[in-house]
Structure formats: C-alpha cells, structure tokens
Motif scaffolding. Structure first.
Motif, mmCIF file in Angstrom:
data_model
loop_
_atom_site.group_PDB
_atom_site.id
_atom_site.type_symbol
_atom_site.label_atom_id
_atom_site.label_comp_id
_atom_site.label_asym_id
_atom_site.label_seq_id
_atom_site.Cartn_x
_atom_site.Cartn_y
_atom_site.Cartn_z
ATOM 1 N N VAL A 106 0.843 -1.097 0.114
ATOM 2 C CA VAL A 106 0.002 0.179 0.101
ATOM 3 C C VAL A 106 1.031 1.213 0.119
ATOM 4 O O VAL A 106 1.805 1.492 0.765
ATOM 5 C CB VAL A 106 -0.843 0.037 1.315
ATOM 6 C CG1 VAL A 106 -1.766 1.307 1.239
ATOM 7 C CG2 VAL A 106 -1.758 -1.318 1.336
ATOM 8 N N TYR A 119 -4.144 7.081 -0.330
ATOM 9 C CA TYR A 119 -3.718 5.643 -0.004
ATOM 10 C C TYR A 119 -4.226 4.752 -1.374
ATOM 11 O O TYR A 119 -5.371 4.962 -2.055
ATOM 12 C CB TYR A 119 -4.494 4.988 0.852
ATOM 13 C CG TYR A 119 -4.293 5.716 2.146
ATOM 14 C CD1 TYR A 119 -3.632 4.949 3.051
ATOM 15 C CD2 TYR A 119 -4.886 6.751 2.925
ATOM 16 C CE1 TYR A 119 -3.098 5.413 4.329
ATOM 17 C CE2 TYR A 119 -4.588 7.156 4.042
ATOM 18 C CZ TYR A 119 -3.702 6.568 4.757
ATOM 19 O OH TYR A 119 -3.496 7.058 6.062
ATOM 20 N N HIS A 120 -3.283 3.935 -1.999
ATOM 21 C CA HIS A 120 -3.549 3.260 -2.994
ATOM 22 C C HIS A 120 -2.826 1.943 -3.046
ATOM 23 O O HIS A 120 -1.601 1.882 -2.530
ATOM 24 C CB HIS A 120 -3.516 3.988 -4.094
ATOM 25 C CG HIS A 120 -2.093 4.484 -4.583
ATOM 26 N ND1 HIS A 120 -1.542 5.497 -3.991
ATOM 27 C CD2 HIS A 120 -0.931 4.078 -5.597
ATOM 28 C CE1 HIS A 120 -0.328 5.747 -4.489
ATOM 29 N NE2 HIS A 120 0.136 4.877 -5.262
ATOM 30 N N LEU A 121 -3.188 0.747 -3.820
ATOM 31 C CA LEU A 121 -2.421 -0.416 -3.821
ATOM 32 C C LEU A 121 -1.480 -0.399 -4.954
ATOM 33 O O LEU A 121 -1.712 0.161 -6.197
ATOM 34 C CB LEU A 121 -3.481 -1.367 -3.891
ATOM 35 C CG LEU A 121 -4.443 -1.892 -2.877
ATOM 36 C CD1 LEU A 121 -5.316 -2.497 -3.420
ATOM 37 C CD2 LEU A 121 -3.741 -2.388 -1.935
ATOM 38 N N ARG A 124 -0.689 -6.079 -5.556
ATOM 39 C CA ARG A 124 -1.850 -7.161 -5.039
ATOM 40 C C ARG A 124 -1.858 -8.414 -5.105
ATOM 41 O O ARG A 124 -1.069 -8.803 -5.761
ATOM 42 C CB ARG A 124 -3.268 -6.612 -5.949
ATOM 43 C CG ARG A 124 -3.756 -5.330 -6.090
ATOM 44 C CD ARG A 124 -4.532 -4.943 -7.317
ATOM 45 N NE ARG A 124 -4.782 -3.337 -7.455
ATOM 46 C CZ ARG A 124 -5.736 -3.069 -7.120
ATOM 47 N NH1 ARG A 124 -6.833 -3.336 -6.703
ATOM 48 N NH2 ARG A 124 -6.000 -1.677 -7.391
ATOM 49 N N ASP A 130 -6.167 -7.330 -0.470
ATOM 50 C CA ASP A 130 -5.775 -5.746 -0.610
ATOM 51 C C ASP A 130 -6.846 -5.035 -0.053
ATOM 52 O O ASP A 130 -6.279 -4.077 0.565
ATOM 53 C CB ASP A 130 -6.346 -5.778 -2.248
ATOM 54 C CG ASP A 130 -5.324 -6.698 -3.062
ATOM 55 O OD1 ASP A 130 -4.066 -7.437 -2.857
ATOM 56 O OD2 ASP A 130 -5.931 -7.206 -4.185
ATOM 57 N N LEU A 134 -5.254 -2.306 2.788
ATOM 58 C CA LEU A 134 -5.949 -0.920 2.804
ATOM 59 C C LEU A 134 -6.279 -0.295 4.150
ATOM 60 O O LEU A 134 -6.042 0.591 4.764
ATOM 61 C CB LEU A 134 -6.555 -0.773 1.751
ATOM 62 C CG LEU A 134 -6.136 -0.124 0.494
ATOM 63 C CD1 LEU A 134 -7.048 -0.169 -0.777
ATOM 64 C CD2 LEU A 134 -5.501 1.010 0.361
#
Length: 169
Positions: A106, A119-121, A124, A130, A134
């Motif tokens: 993350v 916030y982003h992946l 994965r 996933d 988060l």
C-alpha cells in the motif's frame, strides 16, 4: 516513566512528554538508539541513519521524481512501533480458503507536515487481502516526521508492505 525494550520516556496522564528514545537491536544483539524525539517541541532530535532509500518525492510543486532524500520519512517510534500497526491484519476467510499468500504493498503520501493521504495499492494478491491491507494502512497514526531535502520538508510517496502468510501445519 516508561522504560521498555524499545522505548524510554515520560508519560503524563497517558501522554508522551519531553524527550523519548526509541531503540532497536543490531544483528549482534547490541541495543542502539534509533530515534530521539522531543514531544514538547514536536521535534526529531536524532535518528540513526539506515540504508539509503530512494523515494518518489515532490522535488518542486507538482514535480515528482525518484531521489534519495537527506532524511527519509520517519515514523515516530521507529519501524518497531510501525510494525505494531501492520501486525493487526485479519486474514480474510476467502484468502485462507483459497490458500492465497504473499505481499500487498500500500502506498500513501506523507506531506510536508507529516499528514497521510492518497492511499492506493501498488501490489495486490486478491482474496480480500488487498482491502484488508488498505484498512490496516489507514489505521497507522499520523505520527510521521516528513522527509527532508536539505533544510526543506518534502512530500514523499511511502510504500508499506504487508505480508499475508498462512500458518504451516
């Protein structure tokens, strides 16, 4: 006064005050100071340099580049304290049933004031892991010392790896 294996400082009504030291251990087992932080002045007094890391950094307004900041972003209390939050993963039942294991990464932005956003992946593995990664990343408190280039605080994108491993029978 609190004095543990990983931290030492004064508590007043449950709040950290004055200067606190945070510790880690070398591979040989020697106890070393990783950080010294003044909670009254909200100021990092010392950090033990780690390996040089390259960060996706806002080098000028709106312009991002991969550089080595003079001081990386630091979680107050060191990686030991950060691990306390990242260990709060709940293994999703769907991932367990399908034997899904691996690392979810993350990313989030730590701005010049130490606030977190975006916030982003980055990596994965699916199976609900996933979303759980988060969720946990969003529980990390905003107790960051921003990265610095020279005397100037800079925003960086920080990548937080979270590992999902099933217990071996």
């Amino acid at each position: 006064m609190r004095d543990t294996k990983y931290e030492k400082g004064t508590l007043v009504k449950g709040q950290k005050t004055g200067i606190w030291e945070y510790y880690g251990y070398t591979p040989s087992g020697e106890k070393v100071v990783l950080q010294r932080y003044d909670y009254d002045q909200h100021q990092l007094l010392y950090f033990r340099p780690g390996p040089d890391i390259t960060c996706h950094t806002e080098v000028s307004p709106g312009k991002w580049s991969y550089v080595r900041p003079d001081q990386p972003p630091l979680f107050i209390g060191s990686d030991v304290a950060l691990a306390e939050y990242t260990s709060r993963l709940n293994y999703p039942p769907a991932a367990q049933a399908r034997n899904i294991q691996g690392k979810v990464v993350v990313a989030f932005v730590i701005d010049t004031l130490g606030h977190l956003s975006n916030y982003h992946l980055v990596q994965r593995i699916g199976g609900g892991c996933d979303e759980e990664a988060l969720r946990v990343a969003r529980t990390v408190p905003e107790q960051w010392v921003p990265a610095r280039m020279g005397r100037r605080a800079v925003a960086v994108e920080y990548e937080l790896p979270l590992n999902f491993r099933l217990a071996q029978p």
